[in-house]
Design an enzyme around this catalytic site. Structure first.
Site, PDB file in Angstrom:
ATOM      1  CE  LYS A  39       5.844  -1.069   9.980  1.00  0.00           C
ATOM      2  NZ  LYS A  39       4.684  -0.383   9.198  1.00  0.00           N
ATOM      3  CD  GLU A  92      -2.147  -4.346  11.102  1.00  0.00           C
ATOM      4  OE1 GLU A  92      -0.764  -4.634  11.235  1.00  0.00           O
ATOM      5  OE2 GLU A  92      -2.606  -4.495  10.104  1.00  0.00           O
ATOM      6  CD  GLU A 121       9.220  -6.204   7.000  1.00  0.00           C
ATOM      7  OE1 GLU A 121       9.174  -5.086   6.486  1.00  0.00           O
ATOM      8  OE2 GLU A 121       9.378  -6.499   8.438  1.00  0.00           O
ATOM      9  CE  LYS A 165      -3.434   2.488   2.326  1.00  0.00           C
ATOM     10  NZ  LYS A 165      -4.550   2.698   3.532  1.00  0.00           N
ATOM     11  N   GLY A 176      -4.906  -1.787   4.742  1.00  0.00           N
ATOM     12  CA  GLY A 176      -3.860  -3.061   4.206  1.00  0.00           C
ATOM     13  C   GLY A 176      -4.785  -4.321   4.255  1.00  0.00           C
ATOM     14  NE  ARG A 177      -6.642  -4.003  10.559  1.00  0.00           N
ATOM     15  CZ  ARG A 177      -6.190  -2.828  10.527  1.00  0.00           C
ATOM     16  NH1 ARG A 177      -4.770  -2.638   9.935  1.00  0.00           N
ATOM     17  NH2 ARG A 177      -6.584  -1.762  11.381  1.00  0.00           N
ATOM     18  CG  HIS A 221      -4.549 -35.926  16.667  1.00  0.00           C
ATOM     19  ND1 HIS A 221      -4.840 -37.158  17.202  1.00  0.00           N
ATOM     20  CD2 HIS A 221      -5.545 -35.814  15.489  1.00  0.00           C
ATOM     21  CE1 HIS A 221      -5.897 -37.677  16.469  1.00  0.00           C
ATOM     22  NE2 HIS A 221      -6.110 -37.082  15.683  1.00  0.00           N
TER      23      HIS A 221
HETATM   24  O1  F6P Z   1       3.230  -2.877   9.758  1.00  0.00           O
HETATM   25  C1  F6P Z   1       1.860  -3.201   9.635  1.00  0.00           C
HETATM   26  C2  F6P Z   1       1.439  -3.008   8.010  1.00  0.00           C
HETATM   27  O2  F6P Z   1       1.307  -1.632   8.018  1.00  0.00           O
HETATM   28  C3  F6P Z   1      -0.139  -3.477   7.944  1.00  0.00           C
HETATM   29  O3  F6P Z   1      -0.931  -2.836   8.296  1.00  0.00           O
HETATM   30  C4  F6P Z   1       0.072  -3.716   6.426  1.00  0.00           C
HETATM   31  O4  F6P Z   1      -1.055  -4.665   6.050  1.00  0.00           O
HETATM   32  C5  F6P Z   1       1.518  -4.306   6.198  1.00  0.00           C
HETATM   33  O5  F6P Z   1       2.149  -3.342   7.110  1.00  0.00           O
HETATM   34  C6  F6P Z   1       1.930  -3.988   4.778  1.00  0.00           C
HETATM   35  O6  F6P Z   1       1.891  -2.707   4.461  1.00  0.00           O
HETATM   36  P1  F6P Z   1       2.256  -2.188   3.011  1.00  0.00           P
HETATM   37  O7  F6P Z   1       1.372  -2.653   2.299  1.00  0.00           O
HETATM   38  O8  F6P Z   1       2.110  -0.903   3.079  1.00  0.00           O
HETATM   39  O9  F6P Z   1       3.457  -2.659   2.478  1.00  0.00           O
END
Ligand code: F6P
Length: 512
Positions: free
Chosen positions: A485, A344, A205, A199, A258-259, A375
């Site tokens: 972060k 979240e 990452e 987003k 995002g979610r 199990h």
């Molecule tokens: O760190 C949490 C978050 O901001 C989530 O809310 C989001 O889904 C995820 O990181 C990834 O963010 P982005 O889509 O901006 O890379």
């Protein structure tokens, strides 16, 4: 409008209610299985059918509790909050935004729905062009994203592509290079596309993995690695700066969290893997659930009813966790997806108007797949000292073509666990005594197809929203993720004050 006196009165009423056991509730009401087990059916025309039985009969909700919860919903201004969600109101006040994820599937203001349709048409064109060979032969997709930019696509792809339909897709989220290397091992660089899903288009990452994926293409003889990248983002300017050609950027609005972004361009890998027809069925199933959530009132509104149960167990019974078990291999990733969605969204300590929350917020959400989990962790559910409300999710239609004994056994086990949790079994030997009276809700799906998955996910989005309204919190921000972060960046730069334990760990790990 919320009414504080009425909110308190509803909770006083709820907490004063007698707490009959589940067995007693069934004894008091011969029709409980029917009155608390609700069948939902949606006819989606050529896109299919959705049918599911959502059985709340094994929860402790009774008529008295439901009356009090309906009063709580009224005092919390549920109707107005729900209208605001679908009508572009500022339901995310800390960021001054509406939440328009439902508009991406056709539920929202005309302007938002129109924007969603235009974005979908753009995605459709790109997917069809790729399927048609416009970018050469494409056999694999490496989808790079994290959190909401990965969990929804991973769930939908895993659920709907048990038989490879179009493109073999790998979702990579972890910055641990091993994850990306595994995807490389499974793909031929000459026929691989990279989707960069973020987003913000700034997440460390994702951007690190994306750079390594491009390098891998280049090192393996792909002449124009940049030409093999598709960007899915609410920050197209940043994607252009990063080097993605505008024609391969699928944007989406900032107002899609995002979610909640599976329905937007973030769904591109799903569409590429399963085809546009199934992707549209996913959207249509979700839209049908939107209509139910918008129109059904009080206890007849099933996501709201689920939120009543959630709030009851969290606050009146002090349950700190809630477990979700998918009795279907296709839904193996559903617990992970719901974990982010719920924790979240509703893991908060402040109300939407900035005051400290005075009740437990989201339950710690966890789970796994049946029968494996039986199990491994069910011992605690049956005999541990915690009460853990459980959700069971199963499909009547099997996903496999083996001897029907497999699926019959799967369903038998699912139903047996709910029955055992409720009934318990007394024994003079305490080690063999099962207290019972442990609650569960069962979702029995007719099938686990695209439309049903869409409806199931939308059900949970609305359940989370309803929980937030009942608590008076904002489910659409997530400031709690920022501090970690920030400190990671400080560790990287070496600037900043660190506690002695972290300093030592940095030294031992070679980060200093
Ligand atoms: O760190 C949490 C978050 O901001 C989530 O809310 C989001 O889904 C995820 O990181 C990834 O963010 P982005 O889509 O901006 O890379």
């Amino acid at each position: 409008m919320t009414d504080n006196a009425d909110i308190e009165a509803a909770w006083t009423r709820l907490e004063a209610l007698a707490q009959p056991t589940l067995q007693q509730l069934f004894e008091q009401d011969d029709d409980r299985a029917e009155t608390m087990g609700h069948r939902l059916e949606f006819d989606l025309g050529e896109l299919g059918q959705v049918g599911m039985l959502v059985d709340f009969a094994k929860t402790h909700l009774d008529a008295g509790a439901l009356d009090a919860f309906e009063a709580l919903a009224k005092a919390r201004g549920f109707d107005a909050a729900r209208s605001a969600l679908f009508e572009g109101g500022i339901v995310n006040p800390s960021e001054g935004r509406p939440a328009t994820h439902a508009a991406m599937r056709g539920s929202g203001t005309p302007a938002d729905v129109e924007e969603g349709e235009a974005l979908l048409a753009r995605m459709d064109m790109l997917v069809e062009a790729i399927h048609g060979g416009a970018l050469g032969e494409v056999k694999h997709l490496i989808h790079i994203g994290i959190g909401g930019s990965a969990l929804g696509p991973a769930l939908a792809i895993d659920a709907l592509t048990r038989d490879l339909k179009f493109v073999d897709t790998h979702v990579v989220s972890n910055i641990d290079g091993l994850a990306l290397e595994q995807a490389f091992d499974a793909c031929d660089p000459a026929t691989t596309l990279i989707a960069v899903a973020s987003k913000t288009f700034t997440t460390t990452e994702t951007m690190t993995n994306a750079a390594s994926a491009l390098k891998w293409l280049g090192e393996n003889g792909v002449p124009d690695p940049g030409g093999r990248v598709v960007a899915l983002t609410a920050n197209p300017e940043r994607a252009v700066e990063w080097g993605v050609d505008e024609t391969r950027i699928l944007p989406f609005p900032e107002s899609v969290g995002g979610r909640y972004s599976l329905w937007s361009s973030i769904g591109f890998p799903v569409a590429l893997a399963v085809g546009m027809e199934d992707f549209r069925a996913l959207l249509a199933g979700a839209r049908a659930m939107d209509v139910h959530f918008r129109e059904a009132e009080g206890r007849a509104n099933l996501p709201l009813l689920a939120a009543f149960a959630d709030r009851y167990y969290a606050r009146a019974r002090g349950c700190q966790t809630r477990a979700v078990f998918a009795y279907d291999e296709r839904l193996a990733l559903l617990p992970d997806f719901l974990q982010q969605l719920e924790m979240e969204s509703n893991g908060k300590r402040v109300t939407a108007d900035g005051r400290p929350v005075d009740e437990p917020t989201a339950a710690v959400t966890w789970g796994g797949v049946g029968t494996d989990a039986q199990h491994a962790v069910f011992q605690l559910l049956h005999q541990g000292t915690h009460m853990v409300p459980v959700d069971f999710i199963a499909s009547i239609a099997p996903g496999d073509e083996l001897d029907p004994a497999h699926h019959r056994n799967l369903l038998m086990n699912c139903l047996a666990q709910g029955a055992a949790l409720m009934a318990g079994k007394a024994s003079d030997d305490l080690a063999r005594d099962y207290p019972g009276d442990r609650p569960s809700t069962t979702f029995l799906l007719d099938d686990c197809d695209a439309a049903t998955l869409g409806a199931l996910i939308a059900f949970h989005e609305h359940r989370v929203f309803a929980n937030a309204v009942l608590m008076g919190i904002n489910p659409f921000d997530q400031f709690g993720v920022e501090l970690g972060k920030h400190i990671a960046k400080q560790i990287d730069s070496g600037e900043g004050e660190f506690d002695p334990s972290t300093t030592r760990l940095m030294e031992v790990a070679g980060l200093r």
